[in-house]
Design an enzyme around this catalytic site. Structure first.
Site, PDB file in Angstrom:
ATOM      1  N   ASP A  24      -0.745 -14.634  -5.832  1.00 46.58           N
ATOM      2  CA  ASP A  24      -1.520 -13.797  -6.646  1.00 46.58           C
ATOM      3  C   ASP A  24      -2.951 -14.531  -7.298  1.00 46.58           C
ATOM      4  O   ASP A  24      -2.987 -15.607  -7.133  1.00 46.58           O
ATOM      5  CB  ASP A  24      -0.670 -13.544  -7.881  1.00 46.58           C
ATOM      6  CG  ASP A  24      -0.971 -12.307  -8.960  1.00 46.58           C
ATOM      7  OD1 ASP A  24      -1.944 -12.313  -9.203  1.00 46.58           O
ATOM      8  OD2 ASP A  24       0.011 -11.479  -9.108  1.00 46.58           O
ATOM      9  N   ASP A  41      -6.842 -14.755  -3.448  1.00 44.10           N
ATOM     10  CA  ASP A  41      -7.430 -13.302  -3.469  1.00 44.10           C
ATOM     11  C   ASP A  41      -7.158 -12.643  -2.051  1.00 44.10           C
ATOM     12  O   ASP A  41      -7.833 -13.280  -1.056  1.00 44.10           O
ATOM     13  CB  ASP A  41      -9.063 -13.526  -4.081  1.00 44.10           C
ATOM     14  CG  ASP A  41      -9.557 -12.151  -3.907  1.00 44.10           C
ATOM     15  OD1 ASP A  41      -8.958 -11.043  -3.828  1.00 44.10           O
ATOM     16  OD2 ASP A  41     -10.616 -12.101  -4.629  1.00 44.10           O
ATOM     17  N   VAL A  42      -6.558 -11.607  -2.146  1.00 42.66           N
ATOM     18  CA  VAL A  42      -6.112 -10.949  -0.857  1.00 42.66           C
ATOM     19  C   VAL A  42      -7.478 -10.660  -0.146  1.00 42.66           C
ATOM     20  O   VAL A  42      -7.461 -10.457   1.176  1.00 42.66           O
ATOM     21  CB  VAL A  42      -4.945  -9.916  -0.887  1.00 42.66           C
ATOM     22  CG1 VAL A  42      -3.927 -10.525  -1.532  1.00 42.66           C
ATOM     23  CG2 VAL A  42      -5.670  -8.792  -1.776  1.00 42.66           C
ATOM     24  N   ASN A  86       1.951  -6.653  -0.702  1.00 43.14           N
ATOM     25  CA  ASN A  86       2.183  -5.644  -2.031  1.00 43.14           C
ATOM     26  C   ASN A  86       0.888  -5.485  -2.909  1.00 43.14           C
ATOM     27  O   ASN A  86       0.799  -4.439  -3.664  1.00 43.14           O
ATOM     28  CB  ASN A  86       3.242  -6.274  -2.897  1.00 43.14           C
ATOM     29  CG  ASN A  86       3.244  -5.780  -4.385  1.00 43.14           C
ATOM     30  OD1 ASN A  86       3.730  -4.642  -4.248  1.00 43.14           O
ATOM     31  ND2 ASN A  86       3.059  -6.421  -5.403  1.00 43.14           N
ATOM     32  N   TYR A  92      -8.273   5.100  -3.707  1.00 39.35           N
ATOM     33  CA  TYR A  92      -6.745   4.586  -3.712  1.00 39.35           C
ATOM     34  C   TYR A  92      -5.881   5.494  -2.551  1.00 39.35           C
ATOM     35  O   TYR A  92      -5.363   5.000  -1.686  1.00 39.35           O
ATOM     36  CB  TYR A  92      -6.196   5.025  -4.949  1.00 39.35           C
ATOM     37  CG  TYR A  92      -4.752   4.463  -5.054  1.00 39.35           C
ATOM     38  CD1 TYR A  92      -4.401   3.072  -5.402  1.00 39.35           C
ATOM     39  CD2 TYR A  92      -3.624   5.297  -5.006  1.00 39.35           C
ATOM     40  CE1 TYR A  92      -3.359   2.400  -5.324  1.00 39.35           C
ATOM     41  CE2 TYR A  92      -2.677   4.771  -5.018  1.00 39.35           C
ATOM     42  CZ  TYR A  92      -2.175   3.405  -5.112  1.00 39.35           C
ATOM     43  OH  TYR A  92      -0.972   2.763  -5.385  1.00 39.35           O
ATOM     44  N   LYS A  99      -4.412   3.864   0.793  1.00 35.89           N
ATOM     45  CA  LYS A  99      -2.982   3.795   1.328  1.00 35.89           C
ATOM     46  C   LYS A  99      -2.613   4.521   2.220  1.00 35.89           C
ATOM     47  O   LYS A  99      -1.633   4.123   3.162  1.00 35.89           O
ATOM     48  CB  LYS A  99      -2.302   4.473   0.090  1.00 35.89           C
ATOM     49  CG  LYS A  99      -2.162   3.648  -1.364  1.00 35.89           C
ATOM     50  CD  LYS A  99      -1.622   2.392  -1.085  1.00 35.89           C
ATOM     51  CE  LYS A  99      -1.585   1.414  -2.276  1.00 35.89           C
ATOM     52  NZ  LYS A  99      -1.154   0.006  -1.942  1.00 35.89           N
ATOM     53  N   THR A 105       4.447   0.839 -14.070  1.00 38.20           N
ATOM     54  CA  THR A 105       3.804  -0.353 -14.181  1.00 38.20           C
ATOM     55  C   THR A 105       2.570  -0.452 -14.860  1.00 38.20           C
ATOM     56  O   THR A 105       2.358   0.467 -15.510  1.00 38.20           O
ATOM     57  CB  THR A 105       3.213  -0.810 -12.840  1.00 38.20           C
ATOM     58  OG1 THR A 105       2.267   0.076 -12.397  1.00 38.20           O
ATOM     59  CG2 THR A 105       4.400  -0.957 -11.685  1.00 38.20           C
TER      60      THR A 105
END
Length: 306
Positions: free
Chosen positions: A56, A79-80, A106, A171, A175, A206
């Protein structure tokens, strides 16, 4: 010719039985593991007997999760969107556990509500950098390990992949890209003895959802346009359970809540009608105009050149 190819594909024998995947004594890497779905999944798989690498960007959040576990948990700040950083993160997992069996990509973010015309290009780049490039950066450096272990990869997409994206297109774009990435990965890994799947979620309770749909007036109005049952919500525990079951079954895809399944199956026909109706809906027009007005009011006024 095309019809012939389709016919030949449909006549292929059904997929042979795939052995289930028991995560006990396996090493699972999860990004975005400090909060939300990632945290719930990490806690579930750890309780099942897996060793879990919690990756994370918020190291404090991931460390809090790790402290609630034990020696089979590893916390890694990364950091992805940082390709080199993710390679180093996977190296740390190998150094600690000696292997990587399962990867769950994720981590993800949502943009501020904006139309394509009015959005800050940097916001678009940020969402794509985390949600799409970040998935590649997570999965790619672990694939040799996954293949060696005959393991499994999960990429987290969303029902947003096949829903209209007005006011939040980065977004939805991201996706949809993740969905295609996961589909390609599944076919490629099948040739070398490993598996992959795509996880789709509707609305999950969330902090990201609350900030986007509940605490933002425009987001709440957008959410109100969703008809039943597409407006149903699930908890992070429900979402984690869906992924965990998908890993165990090596499922090519999982969808939660299941009420989104008909939309997923018939999206080609549904979206033709839906897009047309949304483009003519005065409620949607008014909402889009409010989004653009808010952005216009929030931007500083540039001085007029003299």
């Amino acid at each position: 010719m095309v019809l012939g190819i389709v016919r030949d594909l449909l006549l292929l024998p059904a997929q042979s039985h795939v052995e289930p995947l028991d995560v006990r004594d396996r090493v699972v890497v999860i990004t975005g593991a400090g909060t939300g779905i990632g945290r719930a999944l990490a806690e579930k798989l750890y309780a099942t007997g897996a060793s879990v690498a919690l990756i994370d960007i918020d190291e404090a959040a991931a460390a809090a999760v790790g402290r609630s576990m034990g020696e089979r948990a590893l916390v890694v700040r990364a950091d992805v969107s940082d390709r080199i950083g993710m390679r180093e993160a996977m190296s740390r997992v190998r150094q600690r556990f000696g292997r990587i069996d399962v990867v769950v990509a994720n981590a993800g973010v949502v943009p501020e509500p904006a139309t394509i015309r009015t959005m800050n290009p940097a916001d678009f780049d940020r969402v794509i950098g985390i949600n799409v490039t970040g998935v590649f950066n997570t999965v790619h450096p672990a694939l040799d390990d996954v293949v060696a272990a005959k393991g499994h990869v999960v990429v987290v997409s969303s029902a947003a992949a096949f829903a209209p994206g007005m006011g939040g297109s980065p977004y939805m774009v991201s996706k949809a890209a993740v969905e295609q990435f996961g589909r390609a990965l599944r076919v490629e890994l099948a040739a070398v003895g490993a598996t992959a799947g795509v996880a789709y979620f509707g609305i999950v309770e969330t902090a990201m959802t609350h900030g986007t749909l509940d605490q933002d007036e425009l987001g709440a109005d957008l959410g109100a346009l969703l008809p039943w049952p597409l407006n149903l919500r699930i908890t992070v525990r429900d979402a984690a359970e869906s992924i965990a079951q998908g890993i165990a079954r090596r499922a090519p895809r999982t969808i939660a809540p299941p009420q989104w399944e008909p939309y997923a199956l018939f999206r080609g026909a549904i979206n033709v009608v839906l897009d047309s109706r949304l483009a003519r809906d005065p409620r949607v027009h008014a909402l889009i105009q409010r989004v653009e007005q808010r952005i216009a009011e929030s931007r500083p006024v540039s001085p007029v050149p003299r």
